[in-house]
Design a protein around this motif. Structure first.
Motif, mmCIF file in Angstrom:
data_model
loop_
_atom_site.group_PDB
_atom_site.id
_atom_site.type_symbol
_atom_site.label_atom_id
_atom_site.label_comp_id
_atom_site.label_asym_id
_atom_site.label_seq_id
_atom_site.Cartn_x
_atom_site.Cartn_y
_atom_site.Cartn_z
ATOM 1 N N LEU A 1 39.079 30.296 37.914
ATOM 2 C CA LEU A 1 37.377 30.032 38.720
ATOM 3 C C LEU A 1 37.592 30.365 39.899
ATOM 4 O O LEU A 1 36.767 29.658 41.095
ATOM 5 N N ASP A 2 38.751 29.736 40.538
ATOM 6 C CA ASP A 2 39.288 29.794 42.010
ATOM 7 C C ASP A 2 39.130 30.548 42.589
ATOM 8 O O ASP A 2 38.583 30.830 43.789
ATOM 9 N N LEU A 3 39.880 31.545 41.102
ATOM 10 C CA LEU A 3 39.314 32.823 42.419
ATOM 11 C C LEU A 3 37.791 33.373 42.328
ATOM 12 O O LEU A 3 37.493 33.814 43.208
ATOM 13 N N LEU A 4 37.618 33.198 41.328
ATOM 14 C CA LEU A 4 36.072 33.316 41.726
ATOM 15 C C LEU A 4 35.045 33.456 42.366
ATOM 16 O O LEU A 4 34.392 33.463 43.507
ATOM 17 N N CYS A 5 35.569 32.195 42.543
ATOM 18 C CA CYS A 5 34.584 31.157 43.644
ATOM 19 C C CYS A 5 35.444 31.994 45.024
ATOM 20 O O CYS A 5 34.079 32.014 45.731
ATOM 21 N N TYR A 6 36.849 32.235 44.927
ATOM 22 C CA TYR A 6 36.703 32.610 46.416
ATOM 23 C C TYR A 6 36.468 33.752 46.742
ATOM 24 O O TYR A 6 36.000 34.460 47.697
ATOM 25 N N MET B 1 37.416 37.312 32.803
ATOM 26 C CA MET B 1 38.356 36.688 33.048
ATOM 27 C C MET B 1 39.680 36.258 33.080
ATOM 28 O O MET B 1 40.599 36.938 33.319
ATOM 29 N N PRO B 2 39.248 35.532 34.153
ATOM 30 C CA PRO B 2 40.998 35.939 35.244
ATOM 31 C C PRO B 2 41.492 34.664 34.856
ATOM 32 O O PRO B 2 42.118 34.219 35.727
ATOM 33 N N SER B 3 41.744 34.499 33.920
ATOM 34 C CA SER B 3 42.577 33.366 32.970
ATOM 35 C C SER B 3 43.940 33.207 34.265
ATOM 36 O O SER B 3 44.459 33.772 34.055
ATOM 37 N N LYS B 4 43.898 31.951 34.780
ATOM 38 C CA LYS B 4 45.321 31.069 35.492
ATOM 39 C C LYS B 4 46.659 31.818 34.069
ATOM 40 O O LYS B 4 47.236 32.588 34.664
ATOM 41 N N VAL C 1 37.225 42.150 32.631
ATOM 42 C CA VAL C 1 38.261 42.450 33.670
ATOM 43 C C VAL C 1 39.149 41.380 33.614
ATOM 44 O O VAL C 1 38.365 39.964 33.565
ATOM 45 N N VAL C 2 40.418 40.938 33.813
ATOM 46 C CA VAL C 2 41.112 40.473 32.470
ATOM 47 C C VAL C 2 42.599 39.806 34.003
ATOM 48 O O VAL C 2 43.155 41.421 34.310
ATOM 49 N N HIS C 3 43.315 38.757 33.969
ATOM 50 C CA HIS C 3 44.349 38.396 34.404
ATOM 51 C C HIS C 3 45.103 39.407 33.670
ATOM 52 O O HIS C 3 45.510 38.288 32.384
ATOM 53 N N ALA C 4 46.661 39.651 34.042
ATOM 54 C CA ALA C 4 47.405 40.536 33.476
ATOM 55 C C ALA C 4 47.848 39.406 32.572
ATOM 56 O O ALA C 4 50.024 38.508 32.963
ATOM 57 N N PHE D 1 42.116 40.347 42.413
ATOM 58 C CA PHE D 1 41.197 40.207 40.857
ATOM 59 C C PHE D 1 39.623 40.702 41.506
ATOM 60 O O PHE D 1 39.121 42.004 40.369
ATOM 61 N N LEU D 2 39.192 40.923 42.823
ATOM 62 C CA LEU D 2 38.229 41.531 43.420
ATOM 63 C C LEU D 2 38.275 43.226 43.289
ATOM 64 O O LEU D 2 37.434 44.091 42.802
#
Ligand code: GLC
Length: 481
Positions: free
Chosen positions: A310-315, A376-379, A398-401, A432-433
């Motif tokens: 969520l920190d990525l999305l907030c950013y 879903m950008p999970s760390k 759209v996900v973090h690999a 991510f963006l």
């Protein structure tokens, strides 16, 4: 094969996250395999006890030893399940009654699940259900392999035990005195459970289980590294020979856009252009966003926890809403700073953003069905199930690999070809963006290709059939060990 599955949660009876979903579908998939007999053991939480949907019959009462304590346990047999899985609930008013209503979070959770773990073994012995294999899950049932190897060896001389890690972040830590005070294990196991003078239940399970699995192949490899293993990388590296990754499936009967009762319209890979569009319009209306078939609707159903990315999305959120004609919808509860962030964002961009800070399974289904893009950008992500739910409902991930996201969402190129979704490699908000923008670009400028991708994602087989077969292979391997 006679199989016992032990877990702290299992849908539909009790669920706080993905473990609950897996414990609904995996035992059922194992029971569908010819020659298997499957029993699932769960705590008898108050909510289950109070529900009229789950009639039970008392089959045994006994006492469970916990250090110097002797605690009552009742064994309740569920009488109305008919898919071949026999469900048993372990009853104890003090540990699982009353309480806060949440499954976890009590200060004596360590003792509660130590009790549960022993009670499962006592229950099996008392009713004469001596399994060939026990499959147990996460820290809450991590003591089972150690008990099985020690105190219960004589009762279960040939039973093998598989331990499955769904999330290594929660390991079941307790102070050193817990060993004598609660566990009542022979002293030679003190070292097995020891980490830096404390008790670590997950570590004990990794050492004593016959085989260890985790919920995706990539996560199994990642667990060898300190970044992912939360202190257990050394232990897991030494146990690498017995660690296997089996990527979860999803329950394709429960998660079926053709029949899901929560949806306003139904669809499949052939009919989505009508049915999914209806779901989208209804969803936009339900959450108070402008109803517009052509604006891409990005959605997220998640616990609002830091490791979900969520920190990525907030950013990037404000930039994204500012630069792109798009809508963003978040459903979930969790850490206050994220709840506040998304509420504020929705207030600031009422035509583009909606935040539903609640836990609502019906709305979750409508979001999987009504969204266009699933973020879903999970760390880190041991497996992740919602990206599969999303694809099954025709929503492009759209996900973090990382972890299971990497295994279930092979990457597409900018034309939407070659994979199932859009991915980014390093945990970085700009990357991510950029991957979101590649996806939106396809939606905005090549709808035909976007729809071809929707169809492809909807046509994947995410069922438990394949993974259940892999569990069976490992069960057989344990029996020949
Ligand atoms: C945990 C993990 C998740 C996984 C689920 C089921 O919740 O965080 O990635 O999908 O367990 O195995």
């Amino acid at each position: 094969m006679r199989i016992a599955v032990c877990a702290s949660e299992g849908a539909p009876y009790a669920k706080s996250g993905g473990l609950g979903d897996v414990m609904e579908a995996l035992p059922a998939a194992l029971a569908r395999i010819e020659g298997n007999e499957v029993a699932l053991f769960l705590p008898y939480y108050n909510k289950i006890k109070q529900s009229e949907k789950y009639p039970v019959e008392l089959v045994a009462q006994f006492r469970v030893g916990l250090g110097w304590r002797q605690q009552y346990a009742g064994l309740m047999k569920l009488t109305n399940r008919n898919d071949g899985v026999q469900v048993y609930f372990i009853d104890n008013e003090y540990y699982f009654g009353g309480r806060t209503g949440a499954i976890y979070g009590d200060l004596d959770d360590g003792e509660r699940y130590a009790f549960f773990s022993r009670a499962c073994l006592d229950a099996m012995a008392i009713i004469g259900y001596i399994p060939d294999v026990i499959q147990c899950n996460d820290w809450q049932t991590a003591l089972i392999p150690t008990y099985l190897k020690s105190v219960y060896r004589n009762l279960f001389p040939n039973t093998r035990c598989m331990y499955t890690i769904h999330n290594i972040e929660y390991q079941g830590w307790a102070g050193g005195s817990f060993f004598d005070d609660v566990l009542g294990l022979p002293w030679e196991y003190r070292g097995t459970l020891d980490m830096g003078g404390s008790v670590n239940m997950m570590k004990g399970a990794i050492e004593t289980a016959d085989l260890v699995t985790t919920v995706s192949e990539t996560y199994a490899r990642e667990l060898m590294y300190p970044y992912y293993a939360h202190g257990l990388d050394g232990i897991l590296s030494s146990a690498a020979w017995k660690l296997t990754g089996i990527t979860n499936g999803i329950d394709t009967n429960t998660f079926n856009p053709e029949t899901d009762a929560a949806l306003p319209a139904h669809f499949n890979a052939e009919t989505f252009s009508v049915g999914k569009a209806e779901c989208k319009a209804a969803l936009q209306k339900e959450v108070g966003l402008p109803v517009d078939p052509d604006v891409p609707l990005m959605v997220m159903v998640t616990r609002l926890a830091g490791h979900k990315g969520l920190d990525l999305l907030c950013y990037i959120a404000r930039r994204l809403l500012w630069e792109e004609k798009c809508q963003l919808l978040i459903l979930g509860t969790g850490e206050p700073q994220y709840e506040t962030f998304f509420k504020d964002l929705a207030a600031e961009y009422p035509n583009q953003c909606a935040a539903k800070i609640t836990f609502n399974l019906g709305l979750a289904a409508r979001i999987y069905a009504g969204g266009d893009v699933y973020l879903m950008p999970s760390k880190s992500e041991p497996c992740g199930l919602s990206q599969m739910n999303a694809m099954r409902y025709g929503t492009i991930p759209v996900v973090h690999a990382t972890g299971g996201l990497k295994d279930t969402v092979p990457p597409c190129d900018e034309n939407g070809e070659g994979g199932l979704g859009f991915t980014f490699q390093s945990y970085n908000a700009d990357d991510f963006l950029a991957s979101i923008k590649r996806c939106l670009n396809l939606y905005n400028n090549n709808r035909e290709a976007f729809n071809a991708l929707v169809k492809k994602d909807m046509s994947q087989d995410f069922s438990w059939n394949v993974p259940a077969g892999r569990y069976m292979e490992l069960f057989h391997r344990m029996l020949s060990m």
